[in-house]
Design a protein around this motif. Structure first.
Motif, short mmCIF file in Angstrom:
data_model
loop_
_atom_site.label_atom_id
_atom_site.label_comp_id
_atom_site.label_asym_id
_atom_site.label_seq_id
_atom_site.Cartn_x
_atom_site.Cartn_y
_atom_site.Cartn_z
N ILE A 26 2.63 10.50 0.26
CA ILE A 26 3.14 10.69 1.61
C ILE A 26 3.95 9.44 1.96
CG2 ILE A 26 2.57 11.11 4.04
CD1 ILE A 26 1.74 13.38 2.11
N VAL A 27 5.16 9.67 2.49
CA VAL A 27 6.07 8.57 2.80
C VAL A 27 6.55 8.68 4.25
CG1 VAL A 27 6.84 8.33 0.40
CG2 VAL A 27 8.09 9.85 1.94
N GLU A 28 7.14 7.61 4.72
CA GLU A 28 7.81 7.56 6.03
C GLU A 28 6.87 7.76 7.22
OE1 GLU A 28 11.33 10.03 6.11
OE2 GLU A 28 11.81 9.50 4.04
N VAL A 29 5.60 7.40 7.06
CA VAL A 29 4.64 7.50 8.16
C VAL A 29 3.51 6.51 7.90
CG1 VAL A 29 3.35 9.38 7.07
CG2 VAL A 29 3.25 9.09 9.55
N PRO A 30 3.04 5.82 8.94
CA PRO A 30 1.89 4.94 8.73
C PRO A 30 0.64 5.76 8.44
CG PRO A 30 2.64 4.83 11.03
CD PRO A 30 3.57 5.74 10.29
N ALA A 31 -0.20 5.26 7.57
CA ALA A 31 -1.41 5.99 7.19
C ALA A 31 -2.30 6.28 8.40
CB ALA A 31 -2.19 5.20 6.14
N THR A 32 -2.25 5.44 9.41
CA THR A 32 -3.07 5.66 10.61
C THR A 32 -2.64 6.89 11.39
OG1 THR A 32 -1.66 4.14 11.83
CG2 THR A 32 -3.67 3.22 10.85
N PRO A 68 0.82 -1.20 0.00
CA PRO A 68 0.00 0.00 0.00
C PRO A 68 0.86 1.26 0.00
CG PRO A 68 0.13 -0.88 2.21
CD PRO A 68 0.90 -1.82 1.32
N TYR A 69 0.34 2.32 -0.61
CA TYR A 69 1.00 3.62 -0.57
C TYR A 69 -0.07 4.68 -0.36
CZ TYR A 69 -0.28 3.91 -5.54
OH TYR A 69 -0.97 3.93 -6.73
N VAL A 70 0.36 5.87 0.05
CA VAL A 70 -0.58 6.94 0.38
C VAL A 70 -0.52 8.01 -0.72
CG1 VAL A 70 -1.23 8.74 2.02
CG2 VAL A 70 -0.40 6.52 2.85
N ALA A 71 -1.58 8.09 -1.52
CA ALA A 71 -1.74 9.16 -2.50
C ALA A 71 -2.39 10.34 -1.76
CB ALA A 71 -2.62 8.70 -3.65
N ALA A 72 -1.89 11.55 -2.03
CA ALA A 72 -2.37 12.69 -1.24
C ALA A 72 -2.42 13.96 -2.06
CB ALA A 72 -1.45 12.89 -0.04
N VAL A 73 -3.15 14.93 -1.50
CA VAL A 73 -3.14 16.30 -1.98
C VAL A 73 -2.65 17.13 -0.80
CG1 VAL A 73 -4.52 18.24 -2.85
CG2 VAL A 73 -5.04 15.89 -3.58
N VAL A 74 -1.65 17.97 -1.05
CA VAL A 74 -1.10 18.83 0.00
C VAL A 74 -1.26 20.29 -0.41
CG1 VAL A 74 0.54 17.05 0.73
CG2 VAL A 74 1.28 18.79 -0.90
N ASP A 75 -1.36 21.14 0.60
CA ASP A 75 -1.35 22.59 0.37
C ASP A 75 0.08 23.07 0.57
OD1 ASP A 75 -4.09 22.97 -0.12
OD2 ASP A 75 -4.53 23.02 2.02
N LEU A 76 0.71 23.53 -0.50
CA LEU A 76 2.06 24.06 -0.39
C LEU A 76 2.03 25.40 0.35
CD1 LEU A 76 3.27 23.30 -4.03
CD2 LEU A 76 3.75 21.98 -1.95
N ALA A 77 3.10 25.72 1.06
CA ALA A 77 3.18 26.97 1.81
C ALA A 77 2.96 28.18 0.91
CB ALA A 77 4.53 27.07 2.53
N GLU A 78 3.31 28.06 -0.35
CA GLU A 78 3.18 29.16 -1.31
C GLU A 78 1.76 29.31 -1.85
OE1 GLU A 78 7.27 27.88 -0.83
OE2 GLU A 78 5.48 26.74 -1.36
N GLY A 79 0.86 28.38 -1.50
CA GLY A 79 -0.54 28.51 -1.91
C GLY A 79 -1.11 27.40 -2.76
#
Length: 143
Positions: free
Chosen positions: A110-116, A92-103
Motif C-alpha cells: 500500500i502506497v501514498e497513505v500513512p499507515a495510521t 517503513p513500508y506497508v505490506a498488505a493483502v487486498v481483496d480484488l473486486a474480481e474475488g
C-alpha cells in the motif's frame, strides 16, 4: 576505477520478478499499466497469483483477463526493518493483502497513505511502482 578494470558485481535484487515463458504476459501487461488475472472456464472463478491451472477445481482451462484495478484492504503490516537490499532503504513500508473486486486475494504493498490512516475494508485502486524494467502492482487509497 579505470576503463579497463571490471566493475564490481551488483548485489542480487530480491524485490524483482524473474519472468518465465508463462508469466511474461503478466509482467508485460503490468509494464503497460494493466493487472491481469487468470479465470477458469470450468468453474468461472478468478485467481491470483497466475497459475497454469485453477487452484479451485484443478482445471487447466484458464485464460488471462484484465482486472478492474479496484480492491479493498483485507489486512496489512507496517515493515520497519528488512535487512535484504533494497528493502532496507524503503522502510517503513506497508505490506498488505487486498481483496480484488474480481474475488481473489492478492499480496501487495500500500502506497501514498500513512499507515495510521489504513482501515480494514478501505477502498483501494491499482497503481504501479516502477523498478528497473518492471512495473510492480501496488495499491493506493481510492479517490
Amino acid at each position: 576505477m579505470s576503463a579497463t578494470e571490471p566493475s564490481a558485481p551488483r548485489p542480487p535484487r530480491h524485490d524483482l520478478p524473474e519472468p518465465d515463458a508463462f508469466t511474461r504476459a503478466y509482467w508485460d501487461a503490468a509494464t503497460e499499466g494493466r493487472l491481469l488475472l487468470r479465470r477458469c472456464r470450468a468453474c468461472d472463478r478468478a485467481h491470483h497469483y497466475p497459475r497454469e491451472f485453477c487452484p479451485h477445481c484443478w482445471s487447466d482451462e484458464v485464460d488471462w483477463e484484465p482486472a478492474s484495478g479496484r480492491a479493498t484492504l483485507y489486512t496489512w503490516s507496517t515493515v520497519h526493518r528488512n535487512d535484504l537490499p533494497p528493502f532496507a532503504a524503503r522502510t517503513p513500508y506497508v505490506a498488505a493483502v487486498v481483496d480484488l473486486a474480481e474475488g481473489p486475494r492478492m499480496m501487495t504493498e500500500i502506497v501514498e497513505v500513512p499507515a495510521t490512516a489504513l482501515r480494514t475494508g478501505m477502498a483501494l485502486t491499482l497503481t504501479f511502482r516502477h523498478e528497473e524494467s518492471f512495473a510492480i502492482p501496488v495499491f493506493r487509497p481510492a479517490a
